[in-house]
Scaffold this active site. Structure first.
Site, PDB file in Angstrom:
ATOM      1  CG  ASP A  39       2.636  76.569  71.538  1.00  0.00           C
ATOM      2  OD1 ASP A  39       1.583  76.465  71.001  1.00  0.00           O
ATOM      3  OD2 ASP A  39       3.202  76.209  72.411  1.00  0.00           O
ATOM      4  N   GLY A 130      13.740  79.431  67.090  1.00  0.00           N
ATOM      5  CA  GLY A 130      13.484  80.433  67.896  1.00  0.00           C
ATOM      6  C   GLY A 130      13.788  80.428  69.167  1.00  0.00           C
TER       7      GLY A 130
HETATM    8  N1  AR6 Z   1       3.992  81.908  61.453  1.00  0.00           N
HETATM    9  C1  AR6 Z   1       5.214  81.176  61.029  1.00  0.00           C
HETATM   10  N2  AR6 Z   1       6.196  81.171  61.781  1.00  0.00           N
HETATM   11  C2  AR6 Z   1       6.277  81.831  62.946  1.00  0.00           C
HETATM   12  C3  AR6 Z   1       5.026  82.510  63.402  1.00  0.00           C
HETATM   13  C4  AR6 Z   1       3.948  82.401  62.687  1.00  0.00           C
HETATM   14  N3  AR6 Z   1       2.742  83.170  63.086  1.00  0.00           N
HETATM   15  N4  AR6 Z   1       5.380  83.050  64.689  1.00  0.00           N
HETATM   16  C5  AR6 Z   1       6.850  82.633  65.004  1.00  0.00           C
HETATM   17  N5  AR6 Z   1       7.310  82.028  63.876  1.00  0.00           N
HETATM   18  P1  AR6 Z   1       9.471  79.499  68.304  1.00  0.00           P
HETATM   19  P2  AR6 Z   1      10.900  77.235  68.989  1.00  0.00           P
HETATM   20  C6  AR6 Z   1       8.604  81.631  63.670  1.00  0.00           C
HETATM   21  O1  AR6 Z   1      10.281  80.364  69.216  1.00  0.00           O
HETATM   22  O2  AR6 Z   1      12.249  77.409  68.669  1.00  0.00           O
HETATM   23  C7  AR6 Z   1       7.237  78.427  72.299  1.00  0.00           C
HETATM   24  O3  AR6 Z   1       7.111  79.296  73.428  1.00  0.00           O
HETATM   25  C8  AR6 Z   1       9.669  82.014  64.435  1.00  0.00           C
HETATM   26  O4  AR6 Z   1      10.246  83.366  63.870  1.00  0.00           O
HETATM   27  O5  AR6 Z   1       7.992  79.839  67.908  1.00  0.00           O
HETATM   28  O6  AR6 Z   1      10.613  75.614  68.282  1.00  0.00           O
HETATM   29  C9  AR6 Z   1       6.821  77.106  72.600  1.00  0.00           C
HETATM   30  O7  AR6 Z   1       5.798  76.995  73.562  1.00  0.00           O
HETATM   31  C10 AR6 Z   1      10.812  81.074  64.450  1.00  0.00           C
HETATM   32  O8  AR6 Z   1      11.452  81.128  63.003  1.00  0.00           O
HETATM   33  O9  AR6 Z   1       9.741  77.989  68.482  1.00  0.00           O
HETATM   34  C11 AR6 Z   1       7.979  76.573  73.171  1.00  0.00           C
HETATM   35  O10 AR6 Z   1       8.394  76.723  74.522  1.00  0.00           O
HETATM   36  C12 AR6 Z   1      10.066  79.850  64.321  1.00  0.00           C
HETATM   37  O11 AR6 Z   1       8.689  80.335  64.196  1.00  0.00           O
HETATM   38  C13 AR6 Z   1       9.186  77.203  72.524  1.00  0.00           C
HETATM   39  O12 AR6 Z   1       8.630  78.365  71.944  1.00  0.00           O
HETATM   40  C14 AR6 Z   1      10.159  79.077  65.787  1.00  0.00           C
HETATM   41  O13 AR6 Z   1      10.152  79.906  67.036  1.00  0.00           O
HETATM   42  C15 AR6 Z   1       9.430  76.442  71.092  1.00  0.00           C
HETATM   43  O14 AR6 Z   1      10.631  77.030  70.712  1.00  0.00           O
END
Ligand code: AR6
Length: 181
Positions: A39, A130
């Site tokens: 995000d 994540g």
């Molecule tokens: N490109 C692709 N994947 C990514 C990138 C990127 N640039 N950066 C991170 N990931 P998360 P959630 C992956 O925590 O669990 C946020 O603060 C990461 O390695 O981003 O759905 C939101 O605002 C992981 O595999 O999302 C919410 O509050 C995946 O993206 C909360 O986190 C998801 O990790 C949502 O948590």
């Protein structure tokens, strides 16, 4: 990169903000006002118009926040993709609070939004695995199921990409996917 379902699904490692596809999916939170992880990366790379469109959506359609499992669309700002589909995955809380169903809905509603837009290609990050701590293997199983179901029903988007930021997450996904396709 590895392909499944006659090439309709592609799995790869990388940064979703760098992909040139019609739509990318953001793993947002209900506030739609940004956060960390993917995000944060999307808002940083895409610039401020995305946040102002998100605020507008909050004010006009979701004053209480976007419920988990739902999906909304903004433009892509400075990103190569035309659209961003913001969805909210479940926060993992042991598995008995409908987390699996909510994850399914987040993927399916994002795909339906892409279809409505006429998007030919869409890329997903690993929603909820994540900060939201959804178990990665279970997520992989669910994602394969929901995509398989969707492509049987609909012809668009014709290209669906799952992009994993971490190489070990991609490896784990492929292990599950290979046994299911
Ligand atoms: N490109 C692709 N994947 C990514 C990138 C990127 N640039 N950066 C991170 N990931 P998360 P959630 C992956 O925590 O669990 C946020 O603060 C990461 O390695 O981003 O759905 C939101 O605002 C992981 O595999 O999302 C919410 O509050 C995946 O993206 C909360 O986190 C998801 O990790 C949502 O948590």
């Amino acid at each position: 990169m590895q392909e499944f379902f006659s090439g309709r699904l592609k799995v790869q490692q990388g940064d979703i903000t760098r992909l040139t596809v019609d739509a990318i999916v953001n793993a947002a939170n209900s506030s739609l006002l940004g956060g960390g992880g993917v995000d944060g990366a999307i808002h940083r790379a895409g610039g401020p118009t995305i946040l102002s469109e998100c605020r507008e959506i909050r004010e006009t359609r979701y004053p209480e926040g976007l419920p988990p499992g739902e999906a909304v669309v903004t433009g892509g700002g400075n990103l190569p993709s035309a659209w961003i589909i913001h969805t909210v995955g479940p926060i993992w809380d042991g598995g008995s609070r409908g987390e699996e169903e909510t994850l399914k809905k987040a993927y399916r509603n994002s795909l339906l939004q892409a279809r409505k837009l006429g998007a030919r290609s869409i890329a997903f990050p690993a929603i909820s695995t994540g900060v939201y701590r959804f178990p990665k293997e279970l997520a992989a199983k669910i994602v394969m199921e929901v995509i398989q179901e969707f492509i049987k029903e609909y012809e668009m988007p014709e290209e669906i990409i799952l992009i994993f930021f971490s190489p070990s997450d991609e490896t784990l996904f492929l292990k599950v996917a290979d046994t299911r396709s």
